[in-house]
Scaffold this active site. Structure first.
Site, PDB file in Angstrom:
ATOM      1  N   TYR A 145       0.841  -1.203   0.000  1.00  0.00           N
ATOM      2  CA  TYR A 145       0.000   0.000   0.000  1.00  0.00           C
ATOM      3  C   TYR A 145       0.873   1.248   0.000  1.00  0.00           C
ATOM      4  O   TYR A 145       0.738   2.124  -0.866  1.00  0.00           O
ATOM      5  CB  TYR A 145      -0.901  -0.036   1.233  1.00  0.00           C
ATOM      6  N   ASP A 146       1.804   1.316   0.961  1.00  0.00           N
ATOM      7  CA  ASP A 146       2.603   2.538   1.131  1.00  0.00           C
ATOM      8  C   ASP A 146       3.464   2.822  -0.100  1.00  0.00           C
ATOM      9  O   ASP A 146       3.502   3.947  -0.605  1.00  0.00           O
ATOM     10  CB  ASP A 146       3.535   2.413   2.346  1.00  0.00           C
ATOM     11  N   LYS A 149       1.414   3.718  -3.198  1.00  0.00           N
ATOM     12  CA  LYS A 149       0.967   5.116  -3.174  1.00  0.00           C
ATOM     13  C   LYS A 149       2.125   6.075  -3.430  1.00  0.00           C
ATOM     14  O   LYS A 149       1.960   7.133  -4.030  1.00  0.00           O
ATOM     15  CB  LYS A 149       0.319   5.430  -1.815  1.00  0.00           C
ATOM     16  N   THR A 210      -1.190   6.485  18.516  1.00  0.00           N
ATOM     17  CA  THR A 210      -2.121   7.597  18.243  1.00  0.00           C
ATOM     18  C   THR A 210      -2.463   7.687  16.754  1.00  0.00           C
ATOM     19  O   THR A 210      -1.708   7.227  15.894  1.00  0.00           O
ATOM     20  CB  THR A 210      -1.517   8.954  18.666  1.00  0.00           C
ATOM     21  N   PRO A 274       2.113   1.974  12.515  1.00  0.00           N
ATOM     22  CA  PRO A 274       2.751   3.220  12.962  1.00  0.00           C
ATOM     23  C   PRO A 274       2.333   3.604  14.384  1.00  0.00           C
ATOM     24  O   PRO A 274       1.179   3.433  14.761  1.00  0.00           O
ATOM     25  CB  PRO A 274       2.242   4.257  11.953  1.00  0.00           C
TER      26      PRO A 274
HETATM   27  P1  NAD Z   1     -12.671   2.005   0.206  1.00  0.00           P
HETATM   28  O1  NAD Z   1     -12.033   0.662   0.272  1.00  0.00           O
HETATM   29  O2  NAD Z   1     -14.009   2.191   0.852  1.00  0.00           O
HETATM   30  O3  NAD Z   1     -12.809   2.509  -1.298  1.00  0.00           O
HETATM   31  C1  NAD Z   1     -11.944   2.129  -2.316  1.00  0.00           C
HETATM   32  C2  NAD Z   1     -12.773   1.855  -3.559  1.00  0.00           C
HETATM   33  O4  NAD Z   1     -11.908   1.489  -4.634  1.00  0.00           O
HETATM   34  C3  NAD Z   1     -13.753   0.696  -3.366  1.00  0.00           C
HETATM   35  O5  NAD Z   1     -15.016   1.046  -3.859  1.00  0.00           O
HETATM   36  C4  NAD Z   1     -13.122  -0.432  -4.177  1.00  0.00           C
HETATM   37  O6  NAD Z   1     -14.068  -1.380  -4.653  1.00  0.00           O
HETATM   38  C5  NAD Z   1     -12.432   0.345  -5.285  1.00  0.00           C
HETATM   39  N1  NAD Z   1     -11.323  -0.382  -5.901  1.00  0.00           N
HETATM   40  C6  NAD Z   1     -10.316  -1.054  -5.273  1.00  0.00           C
HETATM   41  N2  NAD Z   1      -9.477  -1.582  -6.176  1.00  0.00           N
HETATM   42  C7  NAD Z   1      -9.961  -1.227  -7.401  1.00  0.00           C
HETATM   43  C8  NAD Z   1      -9.542  -1.480  -8.740  1.00  0.00           C
HETATM   44  N3  NAD Z   1      -8.437  -2.199  -8.994  1.00  0.00           N
HETATM   45  N4  NAD Z   1     -10.283  -0.968  -9.765  1.00  0.00           N
HETATM   46  C9  NAD Z   1     -11.403  -0.241  -9.522  1.00  0.00           C
HETATM   47  N5  NAD Z   1     -11.858   0.016  -8.260  1.00  0.00           N
HETATM   48  C10 NAD Z   1     -11.133  -0.462  -7.235  1.00  0.00           C
HETATM   49  O7  NAD Z   1     -11.622   3.032   0.823  1.00  0.00           O
HETATM   50  P2  NAD Z   1     -11.743   4.594   1.096  1.00  0.00           P
HETATM   51  O8  NAD Z   1     -11.514   4.798   2.535  1.00  0.00           O
HETATM   52  O9  NAD Z   1     -12.958   5.137   0.463  1.00  0.00           O
HETATM   53  O10 NAD Z   1     -10.444   5.122   0.340  1.00  0.00           O
HETATM   54  C11 NAD Z   1     -10.507   5.752  -0.929  1.00  0.00           C
HETATM   55  C12 NAD Z   1      -9.129   6.250  -1.328  1.00  0.00           C
HETATM   56  O11 NAD Z   1      -8.648   7.175  -0.339  1.00  0.00           O
HETATM   57  C13 NAD Z   1      -8.083   5.133  -1.413  1.00  0.00           C
HETATM   58  O12 NAD Z   1      -7.272   5.388  -2.514  1.00  0.00           O
HETATM   59  C14 NAD Z   1      -7.302   5.274  -0.130  1.00  0.00           C
HETATM   60  O13 NAD Z   1      -5.982   4.845  -0.290  1.00  0.00           O
HETATM   61  C15 NAD Z   1      -7.376   6.762   0.130  1.00  0.00           C
HETATM   62  N6  NAD Z   1      -7.227   7.055   1.560  1.00  0.00           N
HETATM   63  C16 NAD Z   1      -8.241   6.812   2.454  1.00  0.00           C
HETATM   64  C17 NAD Z   1      -8.047   7.075   3.808  1.00  0.00           C
HETATM   65  C18 NAD Z   1      -9.141   6.862   4.813  1.00  0.00           C
HETATM   66  O14 NAD Z   1      -8.918   7.095   6.016  1.00  0.00           O
HETATM   67  N7  NAD Z   1     -10.336   6.458   4.457  1.00  0.00           N
HETATM   68  C19 NAD Z   1      -6.817   7.567   4.260  1.00  0.00           C
HETATM   69  C20 NAD Z   1      -5.800   7.768   3.324  1.00  0.00           C
HETATM   70  C21 NAD Z   1      -6.023   7.533   1.982  1.00  0.00           C
HETATM   71  N1  UDP Z   2      -6.736  -0.840  15.713  1.00  0.00           N
HETATM   72  C1  UDP Z   2      -7.161  -1.330  16.955  1.00  0.00           C
HETATM   73  N2  UDP Z   2      -8.255  -2.154  16.958  1.00  0.00           N
HETATM   74  C2  UDP Z   2      -8.952  -2.480  15.832  1.00  0.00           C
HETATM   75  C3  UDP Z   2      -8.525  -1.958  14.588  1.00  0.00           C
HETATM   76  C4  UDP Z   2      -7.398  -1.147  14.568  1.00  0.00           C
HETATM   77  O1  UDP Z   2      -6.570  -1.047  18.005  1.00  0.00           O
HETATM   78  O2  UDP Z   2      -9.947  -3.223  15.945  1.00  0.00           O
HETATM   79  C5  UDP Z   2      -5.567   0.074  15.699  1.00  0.00           C
HETATM   80  C6  UDP Z   2      -4.521  -0.264  14.638  1.00  0.00           C
HETATM   81  O3  UDP Z   2      -3.604  -1.193  15.142  1.00  0.00           O
HETATM   82  C7  UDP Z   2      -3.907   1.106  14.381  1.00  0.00           C
HETATM   83  C8  UDP Z   2      -5.059   2.087  14.609  1.00  0.00           C
HETATM   84  O4  UDP Z   2      -6.031   1.365  15.356  1.00  0.00           O
HETATM   85  O5  UDP Z   2      -2.895   1.366  15.332  1.00  0.00           O
HETATM   86  C9  UDP Z   2      -5.671   2.604  13.319  1.00  0.00           C
HETATM   87  O6  UDP Z   2      -5.977   1.487  12.492  1.00  0.00           O
HETATM   88  P1  UDP Z   2      -6.679   1.593  11.062  1.00  0.00           P
HETATM   89  O7  UDP Z   2      -6.576   0.240  10.429  1.00  0.00           O
HETATM   90  O8  UDP Z   2      -8.038   2.180  11.206  1.00  0.00           O
HETATM   91  O9  UDP Z   2      -5.833   2.672  10.263  1.00  0.00           O
HETATM   92  P2  UDP Z   2      -4.256   2.794   9.946  1.00  0.00           P
HETATM   93  O10 UDP Z   2      -3.475   1.824  10.781  1.00  0.00           O
HETATM   94  O11 UDP Z   2      -4.153   2.508   8.475  1.00  0.00           O
HETATM   95  O12 UDP Z   2      -3.966   4.194  10.315  1.00  0.00           O
END
Ligand code: NAD
Ligand code: UDP
Length: 315
Positions: A145-146, A149, A210, A274
């Site tokens: 993922y990281d 992106k 956090t 993290p």
């Molecule tokens: P989500 O999983 O709800 O939405 C992602 C969408 O992309 C889904 O509808 C999924 O079906 C679609 N998708 C996945 N792979 C695909 C592919 N190969 N082709 C077409 N569609 C595909 O997640 P979200 O939280 O809505 O995140 C949306 C975007 O924002 C992502 O790119 C994610 O990395 C980014 N983002 C979200 C957060 C957050 O906290 N929600 C934080 C940082 C970045």
């Molecule tokens: N986490 C937790 N319990 C859960 C799910 C997640 O304690 O049931 C923790 C996880 O280990 C992380 C933080 O909550 O430290 C945020 O997790 P999330 O997956 O929502 O987002 P990300 O780690 O991608 O920031």
């Protein structure tokens, strides 16, 4: 003027909010999704709209669509899902970016990439400014993922330098709200669903790590403002809420707001999780005149209401 806007990942949590908002503003919206983590339920209310189109497609494959703007959100965002098929996750970020940038290049469309605070990895600089280059493991289980992106950001800048594509990059920090998938494993949805069902609340590690959570409406406002910035402003821009708290504090708040009898249980911390994360948002304030306005407690109440209805419907 009505614009034709492509939202990839439009059936996901954030994408569905974005499609709804863009339609409400009078645009034509093409929602493209392969439904890996998204769901038709998230956009059912939009389907009858005459200016809404739904395309089932995987961004790993090329496609040609004539559009004015592209928001590229397609990518699973929850660790259990993006780690389920890590190769597909990297392919989605990298090939997805290339395929969408190719559309932008052909149509002279503006394109915005949904990047992430994960590009900072397990940050050694705290809080994180956009200039921080990050501390990411290239070999760990979050790397698909990281690094996917990070590579997408590189591709965006190379398409800009090499082909003159107009790009915008938003680095999204943890976001929550209605239309999150209740079972996709992220912390806010997990805690709320567990609390509403009276189940144990799963704290990973000691719960002292956090995060800084923003409500979805704040994020969508920031993304649209970024898309509308002048040509030449690319970002990356952090969009997040600097309000930082521990996972134990989050659990306690959710228990209180749901009036739940759930107990905390402690489970192993996932690899490479993290320890801390908090955005510096000075750039967003300056360039977008943006800052988050929704308080955690208010956002949580709206999210709890959504999950409560969903759980009652499930029976
Ligand atoms: P989500 O999983 O709800 O939405 C992602 C969408 O992309 C889904 O509808 C999924 O079906 C679609 N998708 C996945 N792979 C695909 C592919 N190969 N082709 C077409 N569609 C595909 O997640 P979200 O939280 O809505 O995140 C949306 C975007 O924002 C992502 O790119 C994610 O990395 C980014 N983002 C979200 C957060 C957050 O906290 N929600 C934080 C940082 C970045
Ligand atoms: N986490 C937790 N319990 C859960 C799910 C997640 O304690 O049931 C923790 C996880 O280990 C992380 C933080 O909550 O430290 C945020 O997790 P999330 O997956 O929502 O987002 P990300 O780690 O991608 O920031």
């Amino acid at each position: 003027m009505k614009k034709r806007i492509l939202v990839t990942g439009g059936a996901g949590f954030l994408g569905s909010h974005l499609c709804r908002r863009l339609l409400n503003e009078g645009n034509e919206v093409i929602c493209l999704d392969n439904f890996f983590t998204g769901a038709k339920e998230n956009i059912l209310d939009l389907v009858p709209h005459p200016y809404f189109e739904l395309v089932r497609h995987d961004v790993q494959e090329p496609i040609l669509l004539e559009v004015d703007e592209i928001y590229n959100l397609a990518c699973p965002a929850s660790p259990p899902y993006y780690q389920f098929d890590p190769v597909a996750t990297t392919r989605t970020s990298v090939l997805g970016a290339i395929n969408m940038l190719d559309i932008a290049r052909k149509c002279k469309a503006k394109i915005l990439q949904a990047s992430t605070s994960e590009v900072y990895g397990d940050p050694e600089v705290h809080p994180q400014p956009e200039s921080y280059r990050g501390n990411v493991s290239t070999t760990g289980i979050r790397a698909c993922y990281d690094e996917g992106k990070r590579c997408a950001e590189t591709l965006f800048f190379d398409y800009q330098r090499q082909y003159g594509v107009e790009i915008k990059i938003v680095r999204i920090f943890n976001t929550y709200g209605p239309y999150m998938n209740p079972y996709d494993g992220r912390v806010v949805s997990n805690f709320i669903v567990q609390s509403l069902k009276g189940e144990d609340i799963t704290i990973y590690g000691d719960g002292k790590q956090t995060r800084s959570f923003q409500y979805v409406d704040d994020l969508i406002e920031g993304m649209i403002r970024l898309m509308n910035t002048k040509d030449g402003f690319t970002g990356p821009v952090n969009i997040g809420n600097p309000n930082e708290f521990t996972m134990i504090e989050l659990a306690q708040k959710v228990i209180r707001l749901t009036d739940s009898k759930s107990k905390l249980i402690y489970m192993p911390l996932p690899e490479d999780d993290p320890l801390q994360r908090q955005p510096i948002i000075e750039l967003a304030k300056k360039e977008l005149d943006w800052e988050p306005i929704i308080k955690l407690e208010d956002g949580l109440k709206k999210t709890i209401e959504y999950f409560d209805k969903l759980i009652k419907k499930e029976g």
